[in-house]
Design a protein around this motif. Sequence first.
Motif, PDB file in Angstrom:
ATOM      1  N   GLY A  53      36.096  38.573  33.519  1.00 43.03           N
ATOM      2  CA  GLY A  53      37.049  38.943  33.030  1.00 43.03           C
ATOM      3  C   GLY A  53      37.809  37.942  33.592  1.00 43.03           C
ATOM      4  O   GLY A  53      38.694  39.031  33.856  1.00 43.03           O
ATOM      5  N   ALA A  54      37.673  38.095  34.611  1.00 38.49           N
ATOM      6  CA  ALA A  54      38.433  37.252  35.704  1.00 38.49           C
ATOM      7  C   ALA A  54      39.404  36.442  35.388  1.00 38.49           C
ATOM      8  O   ALA A  54      40.477  35.778  35.819  1.00 38.49           O
ATOM      9  CB  ALA A  54      37.430  36.996  36.815  1.00 38.49           C
ATOM     10  N   LEU A  55      38.925  35.440  34.162  1.00 37.28           N
ATOM     11  CA  LEU A  55      39.575  34.306  33.249  1.00 37.28           C
ATOM     12  C   LEU A  55      39.713  35.008  32.031  1.00 37.28           C
ATOM     13  O   LEU A  55      38.590  35.161  30.932  1.00 37.28           O
ATOM     14  CB  LEU A  55      39.197  33.114  33.337  1.00 37.28           C
ATOM     15  N   LEU A  56      41.237  34.994  31.465  1.00 35.46           N
ATOM     16  CA  LEU A  56      41.517  35.168  30.299  1.00 35.46           C
ATOM     17  C   LEU A  56      40.835  33.874  29.218  1.00 35.46           C
ATOM     18  O   LEU A  56      41.865  32.735  29.658  1.00 35.46           O
ATOM     19  CB  LEU A  56      42.590  35.407  29.789  1.00 35.46           C
ATOM     20  N   LEU A  74      37.664  42.524  30.026  1.00 35.23           N
ATOM     21  CA  LEU A  74      38.913  42.756  30.613  1.00 35.23           C
ATOM     22  C   LEU A  74      39.287  44.547  30.977  1.00 35.23           C
ATOM     23  O   LEU A  74      39.672  44.887  31.632  1.00 35.23           O
ATOM     24  CB  LEU A  74      39.811  42.566  30.065  1.00 35.23           C
ATOM     25  N   GLU A 121      30.842  30.305  44.524  1.00 33.27           N
ATOM     26  CA  GLU A 121      31.367  30.213  45.526  1.00 33.27           C
ATOM     27  C   GLU A 121      32.000  31.869  45.751  1.00 33.27           C
ATOM     28  O   GLU A 121      33.522  31.592  45.846  1.00 33.27           O
ATOM     29  CB  GLU A 121      32.372  29.408  45.527  1.00 33.27           C
ATOM     30  N   MET A 122      30.839  32.538  46.167  1.00 33.65           N
ATOM     31  CA  MET A 122      31.677  33.933  46.974  1.00 33.65           C
ATOM     32  C   MET A 122      30.351  34.484  48.054  1.00 33.65           C
ATOM     33  O   MET A 122      30.020  33.759  48.805  1.00 33.65           O
ATOM     34  CB  MET A 122      30.694  34.486  45.937  1.00 33.65           C
ATOM     35  N   GLU A 123      32.325  34.984  48.924  1.00 36.80           N
ATOM     36  CA  GLU A 123      31.858  35.086  50.091  1.00 36.80           C
ATOM     37  C   GLU A 123      32.317  36.408  50.434  1.00 36.80           C
ATOM     38  O   GLU A 123      33.579  36.923  49.952  1.00 36.80           O
ATOM     39  CB  GLU A 123      33.294  33.888  51.016  1.00 36.80           C
ATOM     40  N   LEU A 124      31.823  36.875  51.210  1.00 32.76           N
ATOM     41  CA  LEU A 124      32.873  38.439  51.915  1.00 32.76           C
ATOM     42  C   LEU A 124      33.413  38.233  53.617  1.00 32.76           C
ATOM     43  O   LEU A 124      33.057  36.331  54.113  1.00 32.76           O
ATOM     44  CB  LEU A 124      31.114  39.022  52.521  1.00 32.76           C
ATOM     45  N   LYS A 126      37.781  33.146  47.520  1.00 33.06           N
ATOM     46  CA  LYS A 126      36.033  33.575  47.775  1.00 33.06           C
ATOM     47  C   LYS A 126      35.207  35.358  47.826  1.00 33.06           C
ATOM     48  O   LYS A 126      34.917  35.619  46.881  1.00 33.06           O
ATOM     49  CB  LYS A 126      35.246  32.763  48.701  1.00 33.06           C
ATOM     50  N   SER A 127      36.425  35.736  48.460  1.00 29.73           N
ATOM     51  CA  SER A 127      36.552  37.367  49.080  1.00 29.73           C
ATOM     52  C   SER A 127      36.564  37.962  46.821  1.00 29.73           C
ATOM     53  O   SER A 127      35.895  38.979  47.082  1.00 29.73           O
ATOM     54  CB  SER A 127      36.966  37.344  50.314  1.00 29.73           C
ATOM     55  N   LEU A 160      36.514  36.732  44.502  1.00 19.67           N
ATOM     56  CA  LEU A 160      35.284  36.907  43.171  1.00 19.67           C
ATOM     57  C   LEU A 160      34.877  38.038  43.347  1.00 19.67           C
ATOM     58  O   LEU A 160      34.154  38.889  42.461  1.00 19.67           O
ATOM     59  CB  LEU A 160      34.478  35.372  43.558  1.00 19.67           C
ATOM     60  N   TYR A 161      34.414  38.451  44.465  1.00 18.33           N
ATOM     61  CA  TYR A 161      33.138  39.796  44.677  1.00 18.33           C
ATOM     62  C   TYR A 161      34.088  40.707  44.292  1.00 18.33           C
ATOM     63  O   TYR A 161      33.621  41.432  44.117  1.00 18.33           O
ATOM     64  CB  TYR A 161      32.866  39.142  46.434  1.00 18.33           C
ATOM     65  N   PHE A 162      35.476  40.856  44.822  1.00 14.47           N
ATOM     66  CA  PHE A 162      35.962  42.143  44.575  1.00 14.47           C
ATOM     67  C   PHE A 162      36.078  42.043  43.026  1.00 14.47           C
ATOM     68  O   PHE A 162      36.242  42.726  42.293  1.00 14.47           O
ATOM     69  CB  PHE A 162      37.323  42.309  45.276  1.00 14.47           C
ATOM     70  N   PHE A 163      36.771  40.721  42.269  1.00 15.23           N
ATOM     71  CA  PHE A 163      36.886  40.524  40.325  1.00 15.23           C
ATOM     72  C   PHE A 163      35.071  41.161  40.017  1.00 15.23           C
ATOM     73  O   PHE A 163      36.199  42.315  39.139  1.00 15.23           O
ATOM     74  CB  PHE A 163      36.909  40.049  40.295  1.00 15.23           C
ATOM     75  N   LYS A 169      46.819  43.200  33.855  1.00  9.20           N
ATOM     76  CA  LYS A 169      45.825  41.037  32.636  1.00  9.20           C
ATOM     77  C   LYS A 169      45.774  40.758  34.067  1.00  9.20           C
ATOM     78  O   LYS A 169      45.270  38.728  33.759  1.00  9.20           O
ATOM     79  CB  LYS A 169      46.583  40.336  31.282  1.00  9.20           C
ATOM     80  N   ARG A 170      45.438  40.785  35.613  1.00 10.44           N
ATOM     81  CA  ARG A 170      45.366  39.911  36.787  1.00 10.44           C
ATOM     82  C   ARG A 170      43.943  39.151  35.916  1.00 10.44           C
ATOM     83  O   ARG A 170      42.994  39.345  35.566  1.00 10.44           O
ATOM     84  CB  ARG A 170      45.405  40.605  37.929  1.00 10.44           C
ATOM     85  N   GLN A 171      44.301  37.872  36.776  1.00 13.17           N
ATOM     86  CA  GLN A 171      43.340  36.793  36.733  1.00 13.17           C
ATOM     87  C   GLN A 171      43.347  36.108  37.439  1.00 13.17           C
ATOM     88  O   GLN A 171      43.624  35.219  38.189  1.00 13.17           O
ATOM     89  CB  GLN A 171      42.748  36.300  34.900  1.00 13.17           C
ATOM     90  N   MET A 172      41.969  35.060  38.337  1.00 14.75           N
ATOM     91  CA  MET A 172      41.912  34.495  38.794  1.00 14.75           C
ATOM     92  C   MET A 172      42.184  32.917  38.498  1.00 14.75           C
ATOM     93  O   MET A 172      42.906  32.926  37.245  1.00 14.75           O
ATOM     94  CB  MET A 172      40.908  33.845  39.382  1.00 14.75           C
ATOM     95  N   GLY A 173      43.464  32.418  39.368  1.00 13.39           N
ATOM     96  CA  GLY A 173      43.797  31.619  39.014  1.00 13.39           C
ATOM     97  C   GLY A 173      45.598  31.314  37.905  1.00 13.39           C
ATOM     98  O   GLY A 173      46.054  30.930  38.448  1.00 13.39           O
TER      99      GLY A 173
END
Lengths: 293, 233
Positions: free
Chosen positions: A51-54, A68, A84-87, B78-79, B81-84, B226-230
């Motif tokens: 759900g990070a991209l539509l 979503l 690539e995931m980081e804290l 990069k962070s 992505l984790y929080f998403f 509808k927030r998304q990466m990119g």
Amino acid sequence: MNIIEAKGLVRYFGATRAVAELDLHVPRGSIYGLLGENGCGKTTTINMIMGALLPNQGTVRVFGEDPLTMQPATRARIGYLADEMELPKWMSLKEAIELHSSYFSTWDRDELWRLMEIFELTATQTFGALSKGQKRRFLIALIVAQRPDLLILDEPSGGLDVGVRRQFLDLLVDIAGEREITILIASHILSDVERVVDRVAFVKDGRTVREAALEDLKGTVKRLCLPLGSNRCELEKRFDILSLQETSDVQLATVSNFDEERLDGLECRIEHLNLEELFLLYNEQAAVEGVPA
Amino acid sequence: MSQTFYSPDRQFRRALAADWQLFSTELLYGVPYIVVGFYALRWVGTSQVYNVTWPFVFAAGLAAWLTVHICSPSIKRKSALYFFALPQNRQTAFNGRLAFLFILVLWLVVLVFVGCGIKLGGAGITACYRIHPEFVVLPFLTTSAVFWGVHCLHSRTYWFRVSLFGASLVGWLFWKLYAISRNPANAGNNYWPGREMPLGLQFVVAGLFVAISVRFILSARTAWRKRQMGAVQ
């Protein structure tokens, strides 16, 4: 029942098409390999699953829900490790554990410390001070300890050395054996994936070129070594030929519907294909057929 | 069990606690900047009158910077992505972050108030009269605008509005700087649009700022769903 169901996914970035009509069916309890070369659309697909991209077209359902608008309780059933995931760098592992654990009702503290010990990590280290491999190991420990029903791992063994990669894959097999969990692994390191997956999808240029159980693929796709001058028509009558090559002393025919009964006296030697060979075969075939615009 | 654990109330508190854990140190960064706001620009003019404008402008600038720093996935991709992937309702996460940012702004504004209090009690320094309502609202307005800017898809209209808003603000600040440096700051020229303006009218100006803030926040709220990466550049 499929845990992940994707139909006709299309995603553009400007004029570039990253994913083109991609389908996925990930059954409950399977370890599923989403395999393809770098840049073929694996990560974009996973971002759409999360759900990070539509998607520009098509639908995705995870546990039957739209990613979503997914309920938090459903999302908590997913353990996700991005490529690539980081804290934050300044954060100590203890603080990161506190932060992460507060989000999951199923948090398994004992499991986390068991994995921390296996991965030789201590709570006082800061995230920024860890090597790339250690970071991956820590994030893997975090998501496994949340006791997910679905693990989505994007290039999980990237940055890990051989020993740790093996250790991690063994861990995956153990987890899958202990409880009913579905695992989706996106990777281009096929030798790693072959050890654990039971179902695969080959992706090329954003399109699924083949999706099947690995056992079925290995059972039906075989390479037949025939004497030079063998009758090609006779072979075509019996099998679907994926590729045909000739060396100085034999004819090599790769067929997709192998069945011993069909040999019926045909003189040949049967060779089994590994995952890498299967992948290359379908990739080449897709390249020849071309991807529809 | 999971129904209670993921109730909106508990999600909201978790989002707030997470932001506090992540950015509480940054809240403290405000102190030196605001102090600089009190003293650094005293070279302007020769008056003993203490200028209350600049600390608020500093607070607004700092709040804007922190908002970009905290909200923008393009900075912390990069962070992000984790929080998403964390199990939280998008709207609740939005409300949590908004609450956190407004606590942050409130903290900066309180710093200015405390600074004013100390200065007012200082020997030999002319009293600072009263706090400008429109300047109290300025950091909140700036934060809302940045919040909106970070979370909405950018269009030509957006850039037009941002340019207009930015140009007006910068132009006004230059005008004010010019006015003060030309004539030493005093009770007559240290207020905008003038000390003669009734306090009630000043609150109307502040109310206008608040209305604009609310508009920004509602737009960002819609975009967040509808927030998304990119999508966030």
